[in-house]
Design an enzyme around this catalytic site. Structure first.
Site, mmCIF file in Angstrom:
data_model
loop_
_atom_site.group_PDB
_atom_site.id
_atom_site.type_symbol
_atom_site.label_atom_id
_atom_site.label_comp_id
_atom_site.label_asym_id
_atom_site.label_seq_id
_atom_site.Cartn_x
_atom_site.Cartn_y
_atom_site.Cartn_z
ATOM 1 N N ASN A 33 19.263 -12.409 4.105
ATOM 2 C CA ASN A 33 19.523 -13.811 4.590
ATOM 3 C C ASN A 33 19.304 -13.496 6.234
ATOM 4 O O ASN A 33 20.311 -12.677 6.681
ATOM 5 C CB ASN A 33 20.569 -14.411 4.242
ATOM 6 N N HIS A 60 21.247 -16.050 10.541
ATOM 7 C CA HIS A 60 22.176 -16.003 11.689
ATOM 8 C C HIS A 60 21.343 -15.101 12.747
ATOM 9 O O HIS A 60 21.786 -15.404 14.188
ATOM 10 C CB HIS A 60 23.618 -15.140 11.379
ATOM 11 N N ARG A 86 18.441 -26.086 6.601
ATOM 12 C CA ARG A 86 19.744 -27.212 6.263
ATOM 13 C C ARG A 86 19.311 -28.501 6.843
ATOM 14 O O ARG A 86 18.310 -28.501 7.746
ATOM 15 C CB ARG A 86 20.672 -26.440 7.107
ATOM 16 N N ARG A 116 20.821 -26.327 11.656
ATOM 17 C CA ARG A 116 21.839 -25.625 12.732
ATOM 18 C C ARG A 116 21.205 -24.254 13.000
ATOM 19 O O ARG A 116 21.687 -23.668 13.784
ATOM 20 C CB ARG A 116 23.149 -25.507 12.047
ATOM 21 N N THR A 154 27.882 -22.332 2.942
ATOM 22 C CA THR A 154 27.967 -23.030 1.527
ATOM 23 C C THR A 154 29.159 -22.757 0.834
ATOM 24 O O THR A 154 29.455 -21.417 0.344
ATOM 25 C CB THR A 154 26.616 -22.563 0.876
ATOM 26 N N GLU A 202 21.902 -17.790 -9.177
ATOM 27 C CA GLU A 202 22.511 -17.212 -8.229
ATOM 28 C C GLU A 202 24.084 -17.371 -8.310
ATOM 29 O O GLU A 202 24.418 -18.488 -8.053
ATOM 30 C CB GLU A 202 22.175 -17.467 -6.775
ATOM 31 N N HIS A 207 26.831 -14.492 -1.140
ATOM 32 C CA HIS A 207 27.830 -15.063 -0.574
ATOM 33 C C HIS A 207 28.980 -14.210 -0.194
ATOM 34 O O HIS A 207 29.798 -13.742 -1.088
ATOM 35 C CB HIS A 207 28.246 -16.486 -1.043
HETATM 36 N N1 PXP Z 1 23.186 -17.042 -1.023
HETATM 37 C C1 PXP Z 1 23.103 -18.125 -0.874
HETATM 38 C C2 PXP Z 1 22.709 -19.254 -2.001
HETATM 39 C C3 PXP Z 1 23.739 -18.864 0.308
HETATM 40 O O1 PXP Z 1 23.700 -19.896 0.524
HETATM 41 C C4 PXP Z 1 24.222 -17.739 1.588
HETATM 42 C C5 PXP Z 1 24.602 -18.231 2.580
HETATM 43 O O2 PXP Z 1 23.501 -19.193 3.278
HETATM 44 C C6 PXP Z 1 24.008 -16.527 0.994
HETATM 45 C C7 PXP Z 1 23.609 -16.013 -0.262
HETATM 46 C C8 PXP Z 1 24.329 -15.528 2.294
HETATM 47 O O3 PXP Z 1 25.862 -15.582 2.198
HETATM 48 P P1 PXP Z 1 26.387 -14.456 3.278
HETATM 49 O O4 PXP Z 1 25.640 -14.972 4.759
HETATM 50 O O5 PXP Z 1 27.938 -14.796 3.195
HETATM 51 O O6 PXP Z 1 26.176 -13.207 3.098
#
Ligand code: PXP
Length: 239
Positions: free
Chosen positions: A7, A10, A45, A49, A101, A151, A192
């Site tokens: 992901n 960031h 989003r 953001r 989330t 997921e 997450h």
């Molecule tokens: N999976 C989903 C569905 C998410 O919403 C997020 C956060 O946007 C992530 C994975 C990644 O989470 P993290 O940034 O805490 O690794």
């Protein structure tokens, strides 16, 4: 070997902190692919953001890059996603005030709407996933909704482990849900709050086929570099 989805939201958070162009999430998407990511996850989003519409469009048009687009059930965002045509979509709950989330979808409450949205994406041959809490009832509803994947939200497990609290019950819930989903023919993903330790623990669950990890990878890269961090995760997933 389980797949690693990275992901890169960031990277956009950092860029937006200055309102300029660096660091560029499009470059990040290409770069993480080169160093071993199996797919890239971005969350468009409602408040934009981090990733914005132009980023999402450009990232989804990168050749031979599998993109998992996270979206809420907001009508405008759903239509946007249908026009961008990612390879995968993951439907997540969204609350403007949340930092991230915070939990899985309320499947029971949103059954009808989710079923309609899933069928729209499936018609376009886009792999669909639902972000769910590790709850057996939700796995049964996920089957009724005809989703390709789920997921499992691992945020609660991650918090328990980080705060050195007892986590065996939460882990058992994740294992039971993964087994049931797999028996239903639903592909299982997890994500997450994951870091090296939590990923190592969850990697033992054979039903989980994909991890989506963001914040820890980008944060850890400040100290050790993206390539080293991704290599370390790939090594964990090999075991
Ligand atoms: N999976 C989903 C569905 C998410 O919403 C997020 C956060 O946007 C992530 C994975 C990644 O989470 P993290 O940034 O805490 O690794």
């Amino acid at each position: 070997m389980k797949r690693l989805g990275i992901n890169i939201d960031h990277v956009a958070t950092l860029r937006n902190a200055r309102g300029e162009f660096h660091p560029d999430p499009i470059y990040a998407a290409k770069f993480v692919k080169k160093i071993g990511a199996d797919s890239v996850t971005i969350h468009l989003r409602e408040d934009r953001r981090h990733i914005n519409d132009i980023d999402a469009k450009k990232i989804c048009s990168i050749k031979r890059l599998l993109v998992n687009l996270e979206i809420s059930t907001n009508k405008y965002i759903v239509n946007k996603a249908l026009s961008i045509k990612p390879d995968f979509i993951c439907i997540v709950p969204e609350n403007r005030k949340e930092i991230t989330t915070e939990g899985g979808l309320n499947l029971k409450k949103n059954k009808k709407n989710l079923k309609r949205i899933i069928s729209k994406f499936k018609k376009k041959k886009i792999r669909t996933s639902l972000f769910v809490n590790p709850n057996i009832n939700d796995i049964r509803i996920a089957r009724e909704l005809n989703t390709d994947c789920i997921e499992i939200h691992t945020g609660h497990l991650s918090n328990l482990i980080k705060h050195k609290k007892k986590y065996s019950n939460e882990l058992k819930r994740i294992i039971r849900c993964s087994i049931l989903a797999k028996n239903f023919g639903i592909e299982v993903h997890a994500g997450h709050g994951l870091d090296y330790k939590t990923t190592k623990i969850l990697n033992k669950i054979k039903e989980i086929e994909e991890f989506n990890i963001g914040h820890f990878i980008i944060g850890e890269s400040v100290f050790f570099g993206l390539q080293k961090v991704v290599q370390k995760f790939k090594k964990i997933l090999k075991n």
